[in-house]
Design a protein around this motif. Structure first.
Motif, short mmCIF file in Angstrom:
data_model
loop_
_atom_site.label_atom_id
_atom_site.label_comp_id
_atom_site.label_asym_id
_atom_site.label_seq_id
_atom_site.Cartn_x
_atom_site.Cartn_y
_atom_site.Cartn_z
N VAL A 17 0.87 -1.17 0.00
CA VAL A 17 0.00 0.00 0.00
C VAL A 17 0.91 1.22 0.00
N GLY A 18 0.64 2.16 -0.90
CA GLY A 18 1.54 3.29 -0.97
C GLY A 18 0.89 4.53 -1.54
N TYR A 19 1.72 5.57 -1.61
CA TYR A 19 1.31 6.86 -2.16
C TYR A 19 2.47 7.42 -2.95
N SER A 20 2.18 7.94 -4.15
CA SER A 20 3.24 8.54 -4.97
C SER A 20 2.71 9.76 -5.71
N GLY A 21 2.41 10.82 -4.96
CA GLY A 21 1.84 12.01 -5.56
C GLY A 21 2.80 13.16 -5.76
N GLY A 25 7.48 9.22 -2.80
CA GLY A 25 6.32 8.48 -2.35
C GLY A 25 6.74 7.55 -1.23
N GLU A 27 5.71 3.49 0.66
CA GLU A 27 5.05 2.21 0.45
C GLU A 27 5.26 1.35 1.70
N ARG A 133 -6.36 4.12 -13.42
CA ARG A 133 -6.57 3.43 -12.15
C ARG A 133 -5.89 2.06 -12.03
N THR A 169 -1.56 -3.02 -9.72
CA THR A 169 -1.79 -1.87 -8.84
C THR A 169 -3.14 -1.26 -9.16
N GLY A 171 -5.06 2.37 -8.52
CA GLY A 171 -4.85 3.74 -8.09
C GLY A 171 -6.16 4.45 -7.82
N ARG A 174 -7.07 11.74 -7.98
CA ARG A 174 -8.01 12.78 -7.58
C ARG A 174 -8.89 13.19 -8.73
#
Length: 174
Positions: A17-21, A25, A27, A133, A169, A171, A174
């Motif tokens: 589970v991660g975020y790369s904005g 990022g 994980e 996504r 993955t 996504g 937004r």
């Protein structure tokens, strides 16, 4: 697992589970490893037990041996560095490095033996975007685990291994 001090070609399920904005990022990676340690490198549970199984011993000696079934669970927190390129909008390479814990244990019935060791990893990969996504990532990471040799463990020395991961993955842009 494709190379190193652990059993080769013994994969298992995992989830990240991660975020790369932004420019960096993060994980969180959870991986289950099956038949993790090489039998020849694990200390037998009982000193009177037959030696641990190895392919050569099994095939040549035809003597009884102990097959030590070891598993592991790895939890790593990673920094992910995306490498952005305008020319390759569907292909997104990235680098990663992290720190965490790998818990190894035996599945012997007589006694519960396990060990929790700090480890780190570094590597990189690429994600192919099927849509906004859904993506298909592939990465290669090197893991190094530091073992306290004074503790009663399953495996008594530091070890390292390479892992190849393929996945899907999802996504939530937004």
């Amino acid at each position: 697992n494709v190379a190193g001090d652990v059993e080769l070609a013994k994969g298992g399920p995992g989830v990240s589970v991660g975020y790369s904005g932004g420019p960096l990022g993060f994980e969180f990676d959870l991986q289950r490893y099956q038949h993790f340690f090489k039998d020849s490198r694990v200390s037998p549970l009982d000193p009177a037990a037959p030696p641990n199984c190895t392919g050569a011993q099994r095939d040549l000696d035809r003597q009884p041996c102990t097959d030590i079934d070891t598993d592991a669970l790895g939890f790593m927190g990673n920094i992910v560095v995306p490498i952005r390129s305008q020319r390759a909008s569907k292909w997104r390479p990235y680098g990663t490095a992290g720190l965490g814990v790998i818990r190894g244990w035996t599945n012997e019935r007589q006694i519960d033996r396990h060990q929790d060791n700090i480890g780190f990893n570094t590597g990189g990969g690429v994600k192919y975007s099927l849509s906004r996504r859904v993506g298909l990532p592939a990465d290669v990471r090197y893991f190094r685990v530091l073992v306290d040799e004074n503790e009663s463990n399953v495996y008594f020395e530091d070890y390292g291994f390479w892992r190849v991961t393929l996945g899907v993955t999802f996504g939530f842009p937004r």
